[in-house]
Design a protein around this motif. Structure first.
Motif, PDB file in Angstrom:
ATOM      1  N   LEU A 108       0.805  -1.220   0.000  1.00 56.18           N
ATOM      2  CA  LEU A 108       0.000   0.000   0.000  1.00 56.18           C
ATOM      3  C   LEU A 108       0.842   1.275   0.000  1.00 56.18           C
ATOM      4  CD1 LEU A 108      -2.898  -0.902   2.495  1.00 56.18           C
ATOM      5  CD2 LEU A 108      -2.981  -0.852  -0.007  1.00 56.18           C
ATOM      6  N   CYS A 115      -2.491   5.523  -7.104  1.00 55.03           N
ATOM      7  CA  CYS A 115      -3.805   4.900  -6.838  1.00 55.03           C
ATOM      8  C   CYS A 115      -4.992   5.502  -7.588  1.00 55.03           C
ATOM      9  CB  CYS A 115      -4.078   4.832  -5.337  1.00 55.03           C
ATOM     10  SG  CYS A 115      -4.126   6.428  -4.493  1.00 55.03           S
ATOM     11  N   LEU A 221      -4.910   2.241   4.256  1.00 52.53           N
ATOM     12  CA  LEU A 221      -5.934   1.762   3.318  1.00 52.53           C
ATOM     13  C   LEU A 221      -7.047   2.789   3.195  1.00 52.53           C
ATOM     14  CD1 LEU A 221      -7.188  -0.384   1.497  1.00 52.53           C
ATOM     15  CD2 LEU A 221      -8.153  -1.457   3.547  1.00 52.53           C
TER      16      LEU A 221
END
Length: 249
Positions: A108, A115, A221
């Motif tokens: 991540l 993203c 996240l």
């Protein structure tokens, strides 16, 4: 021989595999740009193999998408890792299995810039869960890596990674694929509406389903899914921020 393995071994193996599958050409210059794509498929689309920081591809992928091409980003994750330690003369000293098992959550931090592009209609992230072997060479004295990444010096240097096998793959192409990273209990109430939840709630649910290792990435996240406009900050109660899945108009 140990010197036949280098840092690009894992990357090169996957590049050859995907080039064969797509009947594509490897190492092709993108138009008149300085970028070289890993694979240009027979349909004119692009496949990029990225073994580490995914955000390093941000500018290149953005350009590819602007041209109307489709791009597939292939990201291998070492779900199982073996370690081979070699002496300086190339003799294998020992081979052992690493206790570490990587997951998508470990990647991540490398997604923070790229993203938003993952939800583009022509962009696909293909995560490969692999068994790999990391090759290490013993050093005479504690050594630093070329990028000075070590906080504590060690008596070995990495000589690269070798792909042993691909155990499974996970494809992220749609909004629903990314929403699946949120545990089901936090995606919908009984009436189908998205519930409100805090970071601590997400961490708790991830821990239940996947363990504490992944739960520690809950705040990151949330940050990424907010940036992707999949989650939204719904309200603030005191010091608590409450999030929920963003409904599509």
């Amino acid at each position: 021989m140990i010197n036949t393995y280098n840092e690009s071994n894992l990357h090169a193996t996957l590049k050859k595999l995907y080039a064969l599958e797509s009947n594509g050409m490897m190492e092709v210059q993108l138009d008149d740009t300085p970028w070289i794509c890993d694979i240009l498929t027979e349909t004119g689309d692009v496949i990029e193999i990225q073994t580490a920081n995914l955000s390093a591809l941000t500018e290149k992928v953005s350009y590819i998408l602007e041209t109307g091409r489709k791009v597939k980003i292939v990201h291998p994750i070492a779900e199982t890792k073996w370690i081979e330690l070699y002496a300086r003369d190339g003799t294998l000293l020992h081979k052992k299995k690493s206790p570490k098992k990587a997951t998508l959550f470990d990647s991540l931090r490398g997604m923070t810039q790229i993203c938003p592009l993952f939800l583009h209609k022509n962009c696909t992230l293909e995560v490969l869960y692999c068994e790999i072997t990391e090759l290490r060479r013993e050093t005479e004295a504690p050594a630093q890596t070329q990028n000075n990444a070590r906080r504590h010096l060690k008596n070995w240097l990495s000589m690269g990674k070798r792909l042993e096998k691909i155990t499974r793959k996970e494809v992220f192409r749609t909004r629903a694929d990314w929403e699946s990273l949120i545990p089901e209990s936090l995606r919908a109430n009984e009436d189908g509406t998205p519930p409100l939840f805090r970071t601590v709630d997400l961490a708790r649910e991830i821990k239940k389903a996947q363990g504490a290792k992944n739960a520690r990435w809950a705040s990151l996240l949330i940050w990424i899914l907010v940036k992707m406009e999949i989650l939204t900050l719904a309200e603030t109660r005191g010091r608590s921020k409450l999030y929920q899945l963003k409904t599509e108009n």
